[in-house]
Scaffold this active site. Structure first.
Site, PDB file in Angstrom:
ATOM      1  CB  ILE B  13      -1.000  -0.003   1.188  1.00 20.99           C
ATOM      2  CG1 ILE B  13      -2.048   1.112   1.031  1.00 20.99           C
ATOM      3  CG2 ILE B  13      -0.298   0.133   2.529  1.00 20.99           C
ATOM      4  CD1 ILE B  13      -3.052   0.844  -0.054  1.00 20.99           C
ATOM      5  CB  SER B  35      11.479  -0.355   5.444  1.00 18.43           C
ATOM      6  OG  SER B  35      11.397  -1.683   4.955  1.00 18.43           O
ATOM      7  NE  ARG B  36      12.495  -4.943  12.476  1.00 17.89           N
ATOM      8  CZ  ARG B  36      13.262  -4.469  13.471  1.00 17.89           C
ATOM      9  NH1 ARG B  36      14.548  -4.714  13.511  1.00 17.89           N
ATOM     10  NH2 ARG B  36      12.731  -3.748  14.424  1.00 17.89           N
ATOM     11  CE  LYS B  89      -8.625  -0.238   4.343  1.00 17.64           C
ATOM     12  NZ  LYS B  89      -9.186  -1.560   4.184  1.00 17.64           N
ATOM     13  CG  ASP B 167      -8.636  -5.575   4.840  1.00 19.63           C
ATOM     14  OD1 ASP B 167      -7.937  -5.123   5.758  1.00 19.63           O
ATOM     15  OD2 ASP B 167      -8.373  -5.412   3.631  1.00 19.63           O
TER      16      ASP B 167
END
Lengths: 311, 311
Positions: B13, B35-36, B89, B167
């Protein structure tokens, strides 16, 4: 002078708790009831709430004891008629409708009291005071009773919206959210659902606590023998135990002596209602219901043996 | 001058929507990512949010796009560090944690934006304006898509807290609660749960509406062919249809002409975030999530055929 109050929904909880508590109170006069199947001796009864609201504009306060299903419409009608309203627990069948009622009361300028009777048990305030300022390390709710004793023949507790074991477990959560200052929220929920039912007979919950304390709850309706209604809280400065539904308080294993006779949860609850109406305030704390709704919505469901009441 | 923003959680996303929308906006400059597994070319990346917060006190706004499970801890940390926060969301894994974040933002005096991207679809505002002042008779959500297309291999949507078909259905509810002025609440919820899963693949909801309008929603992930993302509202003065995810508006069967090019949901969403931060305001409307939590908690569950992604 006693305020006039009407009681709508004359079932077991009304007869066992509401009516005697109102009768024993100097704050209140039971002026009327609403019951389709008949009221109580010596008190004016109306078949419907609308009939009562039309006939008795002098009754300022309506206490609603029917189950949550039909309660929203009754509460809305009473608020729209400008009356103060007390709701038995849980305050609604859905979480959203509670917000609607809260807004309605605020806009009308009347009192709404979403009551939690166990929160008014004898030792809740003492427990809150003792915990204040201490660092919580662990809190465990253990809430066990036999549904066959407490809800004989009541099929609605097993229907969607009936809450299952949370019907009693929400009482524990109303105490936990009163004695803890910190915000908690459900992070895991394991629910045992009898294969012939819709709602849980057993629930195991874990909560997030901002200081990392381990907060859990075990609740079951599949329990033989006497009730266990315990809340134990271990802190950096001793361990508290609220037992027998928050009527007994022990610190580090020693019972803290009670002072005087306990008038009971509902006596305190109606005294609180009188203070709210006098002050023109509302008391709508939805936290206990929020945790139950969260536990039901994010719960992991496991099908277990059917629950059969007889045999 | 563009405000510096950081994006935490660089998944699908973020790449599909957030990064292009921020890049195209004059309001924002993507100053860093968290971000890992690595960030994006040409943008400073930190392995953890804590590292970012420590290294870049100049970045005032953090947009959190990771799934709701880990999002609470990230949001709490960012708010505690005095940053403005945008949440993808749904705004949380539990309803209670959303209230905690709201209080935290209010106490810190920073902006919290619990975003609903579909609410910013092209024709939502027009639909709201058209409905205003009309009397609603019926509203029906029809929200059908193929989960294999939209969530390939994403096992978490089937796990507790993953919401299942809600979702996507929550997107519809974010529009319904924007275009209706009146409070609604779920009164019945029928949920189809695949026997090998925890969350619903299909949901049928009915809502209470204060004027007695018939409000329903049908949502399914078991759908072949193209998406159906429709909201139809019949009033005393004509019928409205929002289709294709509220990007097309028709009145009484005739499409209302569009004006100009549609910059897209996320462009409007980030423009709204800029207005909120400029004004020192928050936008936390939990109504869509509340209806989903209600539907899941009071839903009647029916076991249906297993859902198997392949084959």
């Amino acid at each position: 002078m006693a305020r006039r109050i009407a009681l709508a929904g004359i079932g077991k909880i009304a007869r066992d708790q509401h009516i005697p508590s109102i009768a024993a109170s100097d704050d209140w006069e039971l002026a009327a009831t609403v019951s389709r199947s008949g009221g109580i001796d010596g008190v004016e009864n109306h078949k419907t709430l609308d009939a009562l609201l039309a006939a008795r504009p002098d009754i300022e306060v309506i206490s609603l004891t029917m189950p949550p299903g039909p309660r929203f419409a009754a509460a809305k009608a009473a608020l729209e008629a400008g009356r103060h309203v007390m709701l038995e627990k849980p305050p609604g069948a859905s979480f959203a409708e509670c917000g609607t009622l809260e807004r309605e009361a605020r806009e009308r300028g009347v009192t709404l009291f979403a009551s939690w009777h166990t929160r008014h048990a004898a030792r809740v305030a003492d427990a809150r005071d003792w915990l204040a300022g201490k660092r919580l390390k662990r809190l465990a709710v253990t809430w066990c009773e036999d549904v066959r004793k407490w809800h004989p023949g009541q099929e609605w507790v097993w229907e969607p919206g009936g809450l299952g074991v949370f019907d009693t477990g929400i009482n524990a959560l109303s105490v936990v959210t009163e004695i803890l200052q910190e915000d908690i929220h459900v992070t895991s929920s394991d629910l045992d659902i009898p294969e012939n039912r819709q709602t849980p007979i057993t629930a195991r919950l874990a909560f997030h606590h901002p200081d990392g304390a381990e907060v859990t709850a075990y609740m079951t309706w599949r329990h033989d023998g006497g009730e266990v209604w315990d809340i134990e809280a271990e802190t950096d400065d001793g361990t508290l135990l609220l037992s027998e539904g928050a009527t007994i308080l022990s610190i580090d294993g020693a019972r803290v002596s009670d002072e005087g006779e306990d008038p009971g949860e509902y006596a305190r609850l109606y005294a609180h209602l009188a203070r709210l109406v006098d002050a023109g305030e509302s008391d709508v704390d939805l936290a206990p219901f929020c945790h139950v709704v969260d536990a039901l919505s994010l719960g992991r469901r496991r099908r277990v043996d059917a629950f059969v009441e007889e045999g």
